[in-house]
Enzyme design. Structure first.
Site, PDB file in Angstrom:
ATOM      1  N   LYS A 135       0.846  -1.203   0.000  1.00  0.00           N
ATOM      2  CA  LYS A 135       0.000   0.000   0.000  1.00  0.00           C
ATOM      3  C   LYS A 135       0.873   1.241   0.000  1.00  0.00           C
ATOM      4  CE  LYS A 135       0.748   1.466   4.428  1.00  0.00           C
ATOM      5  NZ  LYS A 135       1.504   2.688   4.741  1.00  0.00           N
ATOM      6  N   GLY A 170       7.383   1.620   4.796  1.00  0.00           N
ATOM      7  CA  GLY A 170       6.081   2.299   4.851  1.00  0.00           C
ATOM      8  C   GLY A 170       5.109   1.770   3.813  1.00  0.00           C
ATOM      9  N   ASP A 212      -2.548  -1.746  10.157  1.00  0.00           N
ATOM     10  CA  ASP A 212      -2.677  -1.705   8.694  1.00  0.00           C
ATOM     11  C   ASP A 212      -3.312  -2.970   8.124  1.00  0.00           C
ATOM     12  OD1 ASP A 212      -1.533   0.806   8.541  1.00  0.00           O
ATOM     13  OD2 ASP A 212       0.456   0.084   7.976  1.00  0.00           O
TER      14      ASP A 212
END
Length: 292
Positions: free
Chosen positions: A10, A99, A137
């Site tokens: 993502k 990230g 997440d």
């Protein structure tokens, strides 16, 4: 029996850290987008009664500290099922400490695989409930697409799909970011208006100029990583519509409306940064690709 799942990375089109909560977590508001950069997670059942994991990627643990093992244990607990013997193998393409939610996506993939492996017949709400217990997440990685994520990142709202031709992602080799240290620096930032509110409006408008000019990340602002600025400069020179850091870094992404320009940018960055990828936005999360 063996189940293989594709687990997408993502990016964060916007990421605002709104403050620290009493439970120690941070309240965030972010727009996440799934992209076609995948880990492949294969889960095989056995008679060992233990959950084991193997990943040959440097720095990824092959023990119970791997989020994939945690996901399996949460799955058995949620389903009120005694722990079964399973072996998890991760073919990792998503860079770590970038990230990009590579670990979270692996955890989501394990939930998908075990649901099929043990015929648990979990509905999406069940999968999300397990995912929330694994990591902030992970619920997004289960669902994928384009989502507004709030709370600790686990409260999701579907948004219109991002329509761009390509996304270039580049992770500088020498830079990895500790999430805990990153949050400390973000906590010291001066308050500012929430960019994610503007990103949501931009996505509903489907106006690419509005979307790309609203790309923002509190971590990028707080950390000021020189390599991130250098990579962004190359991306914008190659006619990216917009660029920014993802998550707490250090991967950088750029949005393109021309595949030729995206390919040219990718080729140029790869000369200096081998971990550079040409991707597209995808509208789903984890997906079972093999069942045998």
């Amino acid at each position: 029996m063996k189940i293989t799942v594709k687990a997408p990375a993502k990016i964060n089109l916007s990421l605002d850290v709104l403050g620290k909560r009493p439970d120690g977590y941070h309240e965030i508001s972010t727009v996440m987008q799934a992209v076609s950069l995948y880990d492949t997670v294969t889960v095989t059942d056995n008679d060992s009664g233990e959950v084991t994991v193997f990943c040959g990627y440097e720095g990824v643990p092959n023990d119970e500290s791997n989020i994939a093992v945690k996901a399996a244990l949460r799955f058995f607990d949620y389903c009120k099922m005694p722990k079964k013997g399973v072996h998890i193998e991760i073919d990792k393409q998503i860079p770590t400490q970038a990230g990009l939610a590579g670990g979270s996506s692996d955890g989501a993939a394990v939930i998908f695989a075990l649901n099929q492996l043990f015929s648990a017949h979990l509905n999406p709400a069940d999968m999300n409930a397990i995912a929330e217990r694994v990591g902030a997440d992970v619920p997004f990685c289960v669902q994928g697409g384009t989502k507004l994520c709030t709370g600790i990142g686990a409260t999701l709202k579907k948004l219109p799909s991002l329509s761009c031709s390509d996304i270039v992602i580049c992770k500088p080799d020498a830079v990895s970011v500790s999430t805990a240290e990153a949050y400390k620096k973000v906590d010291a930032l001066a308050p500012h208006p929430c960019y994610t509110d503007e990103m949501v409006k931009a996505i509903y408008s489907r106006d690419m100029f509005m979307i790309t000019s609203t790309i923002f990340n509190d971590f990028e602002l707080a950390l000021q990583i020189p390599e991130v600025n250098e990579i962004k400069s190359v991306m914008l020179k190659n006619k990216a519509k917009g660029a920014g850091m993802s998550g707490s870094g250090s991967a950088v992404f750029a949005v393109f409306t021309s595949s030729n320009k995206a390919q040219k940018c990718c080729d140029e960055l790869k000369e200096k940064y081998p971990q550079t990828f040409l991707c597209k936005p995808v509208n789903i999360g984890c997906e079972v690709v093999e069942n045998e």
